[in-house]
Design a protein around this motif. Structure first.
Motif, PDB file in Angstrom:
ATOM      1  N   ASN A   1       5.686  15.297  -5.138  1.00  0.00           N
ATOM      2  CA  ASN A   1       5.644  16.385  -5.718  1.00  0.00           C
ATOM      3  C   ASN A   1       6.050  16.384  -7.160  1.00  0.00           C
ATOM      4  OD1 ASN A   1       4.338  18.294  -3.949  1.00  0.00           O
ATOM      5  ND2 ASN A   1       6.149  18.762  -2.895  1.00  0.00           N
ATOM      6  N   LEU A   2       7.132  15.726  -7.246  1.00  0.00           N
ATOM      7  CA  LEU A   2       7.703  15.130  -8.733  1.00  0.00           C
ATOM      8  C   LEU A   2       7.140  14.446  -9.341  1.00  0.00           C
ATOM      9  CD1 LEU A   2      11.610  15.300  -7.509  1.00  0.00           C
ATOM     10  CD2 LEU A   2      10.365  16.855  -9.047  1.00  0.00           C
ATOM     11  N   PHE A   3       6.683  13.368  -8.742  1.00  0.00           N
ATOM     12  CA  PHE A   3       5.920  12.055  -9.775  1.00  0.00           C
ATOM     13  C   PHE A   3       4.470  12.356  -9.770  1.00  0.00           C
ATOM     14  CE2 PHE A   3      10.349  10.938  -9.074  1.00  0.00           C
ATOM     15  CZ  PHE A   3      10.734  10.595 -10.519  1.00  0.00           C
ATOM     16  N   ASN A   4       3.903  12.835  -8.762  1.00  0.00           N
ATOM     17  CA  ASN A   4       2.379  12.724  -8.761  1.00  0.00           C
ATOM     18  C   ASN A   4       1.649  11.388  -8.773  1.00  0.00           C
ATOM     19  OD1 ASN A   4      -0.556  14.041 -10.724  1.00  0.00           O
ATOM     20  ND2 ASN A   4      -0.408  13.449  -8.555  1.00  0.00           N
TER      21      ASN A   4
ATOM     22  N   ASN B   1       8.902  14.638  -1.420  1.00  0.00           N
ATOM     23  CA  ASN B   1       9.686  15.350  -2.803  1.00  0.00           C
ATOM     24  C   ASN B   1       9.087  14.341  -3.765  1.00  0.00           C
ATOM     25  OD1 ASN B   1      10.678  17.208  -1.309  1.00  0.00           O
ATOM     26  ND2 ASN B   1      12.798  16.064  -1.139  1.00  0.00           N
ATOM     27  N   LEU B   2       8.871  13.154  -3.598  1.00  0.00           N
ATOM     28  CA  LEU B   2       8.666  12.067  -4.721  1.00  0.00           C
ATOM     29  C   LEU B   2       7.303  12.542  -5.367  1.00  0.00           C
ATOM     30  CD1 LEU B   2      10.234   8.837  -3.653  1.00  0.00           C
ATOM     31  CD2 LEU B   2      11.299  10.411  -5.364  1.00  0.00           C
TER      32      LEU B   2
ATOM     33  N   ILE C   1      10.404   3.418 -10.613  1.00  0.00           N
ATOM     34  CA  ILE C   1       9.306   4.502 -11.024  1.00  0.00           C
ATOM     35  C   ILE C   1       8.448   4.055 -12.335  1.00  0.00           C
ATOM     36  CG2 ILE C   1       8.741   6.909 -11.266  1.00  0.00           C
ATOM     37  CD1 ILE C   1      11.389   7.405  -9.433  1.00  0.00           C
TER      38      ILE C   1
ATOM     39  N   ASP D   1       0.824   5.340 -12.528  1.00  0.00           N
ATOM     40  CA  ASP D   1       1.890   6.073 -11.908  1.00  0.00           C
ATOM     41  C   ASP D   1       2.101   5.643 -10.326  1.00  0.00           C
ATOM     42  OD1 ASP D   1       2.071   8.276 -14.044  1.00  0.00           O
ATOM     43  OD2 ASP D   1      -0.309   7.926 -13.826  1.00  0.00           O
TER      44      ASP D   1
END
Lengths: 423, 423
Positions: B342-345, B339-340, B248, B234
């Motif tokens: 929080n969104l993608f962990n 932000n990234l 990503i 990830d």
């Protein structure tokens, strides 16, 4: 050297795994699509007729997971192909959606049929972690006891508005419930250890089959499996309860992230000079468009019984404050949805929970604002849509979560269920 | 009714597909890990000894994709296990990284060896679409002609700083190149149709094997395959060239989105009252931390030869304007990276391109700002790291893209290469 894990598949496929894979494929197919003719299964899976016949017979005779029925005789020329039907009554799961002031509990049968549904209110004094665990466990026990002697409970799925560690259902942070660092999965497993099949999944060996996940993640799962996102493999599901969460599916698979915490769109900063959020940052999306924010902007006090639906009705009736509130909300919705569209390039952005009520009145404005800037290519094919499962997306998602292990290894898991002492 | 596509796997696995899957697994393993003992392959894939032996022999004798060698005799007790070695010289791809003012071209061998690398400058008058296609094709032709008679070119991969339709390599939007709606994939295939193996992939049947993708997506692919993200499934890779893009990887797979346009983090709005972006919106991340923004803030004019590295050096030397520029950049970096996360962990946020030079000086500040708000759980295990492949992440990613088809179906694709008339 740390060896790379080769991808996309982490392991070779052995001969014996092939059968399990194909049994799983077939059972999942009828679970999602409902009763299906063998001929359709052949066409859809790419497997040949005799393989499909053997797999269906295995699922039927070994575990009673499906039955085969003759189709309507008027269905066409030639010998009609048998219909493979999931055994809805025989294999069930219990699904729970934990909210701030109520628990929704349901029995869901294989194939996705809602067999029972009830709302258990949480009195103001009994919303703490232990009280909620006790009430959930008592409800689960009651529902399990009502199952017939030939019925198997394949697992329990629980949706919770929280940051949840996926491995064991540990709640890291649930601001709206007031929970922090609570072992929800382990507590439910312990409370239900004598009442549920022991499948050693979702926890230490010997623990029963209780799975816990974030409510928005489960909403996405359900809308993808049997809601508005059927057949769409890139979706963002927004869950507006008190807070705001997102469940995201990319290329047909849930986005989890390293620890299972992905999709925290409520804490995406959209307005760095905005309100302070519970998380400590300023201008999180949740502080701008969460239902609390909407209600406050429209002049409601927390706990005065106001709802987004009521604000929408007030605005439609001409209430200036409600209209201004929705105007502001649509501005920040456009920023946040635009960001998600640029990052995920989804086909659908699904408005779930209380956001459903909002969509109709703000959609035109949001789409207009999004069109005024940003990359047009990501926006070409995206649609903003309300959830199809209404307020029950997360509940149905909890059921899908509970069924996942049975669907992954139908005969293996069914065998462990069959040896369980009935409660 | 639109039938759902069952997931995770869209199709049943037939007997004959099992061998292809396992051949693919084995070849991908040695491609990524390098020469590997059979015993290790057995342990890592879960396949048994005799299966591994048969698969390796197939890859070696049928297509010469690998060879088997005796290990060093001092490697331990007992009969040593043969080492499976990828045939680096025999199977090669051509990789291109198209930039604003130069093309980087390389030959990369199976196993990831960089066999040749050159930088082809683009004179100011020859940066238009047609000129770049012509120069890329001429370079490809020259490199292909230099391959020996026993060497196969398995494909061509091209990285471009653009929003690219993944299906056919059509460039939708490349503001920094000044391209819009340009058929890069088709144009290259047409220009190379007589020089390259016809594998009917990445385009209409009969077209040669040219694959085009976004440079940040390919940077992520390469860092995951053989860079700093090996073994991490990830990740977010940030590519700072003139603009800002993200590649990503979620759960080991590239995030593509519905049309292949996912990851446009440069157009995530972080500052709604900020500068107008080329895309029409205000306060896109790219307008706040893109290299153009950094250079402008530090007092450079576009095209004056300034670089992020120079700004970092100026700041270290005490230049007030450069320091202020980096201070502002770290603020917006923290918002966007937060932000990234929080969104993608993700486990890793990789700073690639010119952002590498920035990371060392801003990391402390960015991490501190991120820690001041936002969800702590997503941040527990995330590290900000520079790309390991330096400025060549996208180039190596283009090579991985070109190898993908051979790795997916080693013997099938190798057979088509073997029948190609050599140029």
């Amino acid at each position: 050297m740390r060896l790379p894990r080769p991808h996309p598949s982490p392991a070779g496929i052995k001969q014996e795994e092939l059968r399990r894979h194909n049994l799983s494929l077939l059972l999942r197919y009828v679970h999602l699509a409902g009763p299906t003719q063998r001929a359709t299964l052949t066409a859809q899976t790419g497997l040949n007729r005799s393989t499909i016949g053997a797999l269906a017979a295995d699922l039927a005779s070994t575990a009673g997971l499906v039955r085969e029925e003759s189709p309507d005789t008027h269905s066409g020329a030639g010998r009609p192909s048998l219909v493979v039907v999931p055994e809805t009554e025989r294999y069930q799961v219990l699904a729970f959606d934990l909210g701030v002031d109520r628990i929704i509990a349901a029995r869901v049968g294989l194939g996705g049929a809602l067999l029972s549904r009830e709302v258990v209110p949480l009195p103001p004094g009994e919303r703490g972690f232990t009280a909620v665990v006790d009430l959930t466990a008592a409800t689960a026990r009651r529902l399990a006891e009502a199952l017939g002697p030939l019925t198997h409970c394949a697992g329990i799925g629980v949706a919770v508005p929280a940051v949840v560690r996926s491995a064991d259902g540990f709640v890291r942070f649930a601001p709206n419930l007031g929970w922090e660092q609570q072992p929800l999965g382990a507590a439910l497993r312990a409370a239900l250890v004598d009442a549920l099949p022991d499948r050693a999944i979702g926890g230490p060996v010997g623990s029963p089959a209780v799975q816990v996940a974030n409510d928005a993640d489960l909403g996405a799962l359900a809308e993808h499996a049997r809601g508005v996102a059927r057949g769409h493999d890139d979706i963002v599901y927004l869950s507006g309860q008190v807070g705001l969460g997102a469940g995201i599916i990319c290329n047909g698979r849930p986005l989890r992230g390293h620890g299972g915490y992905a999709g925290e769109a409520g804490h995406m900063i959209v307005n760095p000079t905005g309100q302070r959020c519970r998380c400590g940052a300023r201008g999180c999306w949740e502080t701008e468009i969460g239902t609390d924010a909407i209600l406050r902007a429209a002049g409601h006090e927390p706990g005065d019984g106001g709802s987004v639906r009521a604000v929408v009705a007030e605005a439609s009736a001409g209430d200036a404050r409600a209209r201004l509130a929705l105007y502001e909300v649509s501005r920040w919705l456009a920023v946040g949805v635009g960001n998600l569209v640029n990052l995920f390039n989804p086909e659908l952005v699904i408005f779930g929970g209380e956001l459903r009520d909002l969509l109709e009145v703000v959609e035109h404005d949001v789409v207009g604002r999004m069109g005024a800037g940003g990359l047009t290519v990501s926006r070409e094919h995206v649609a903003l849509v309300p959830s199809a499962l209404g307020g029950d997306s997360s509940l149905f998602g909890a059921a899908e979560l509970a069924f996942a292990h049975l669907l992954d290894d139908p005969l293996g898991v069914a065998a462990t269920l069959a040896t369980t002492v009935e409660v």
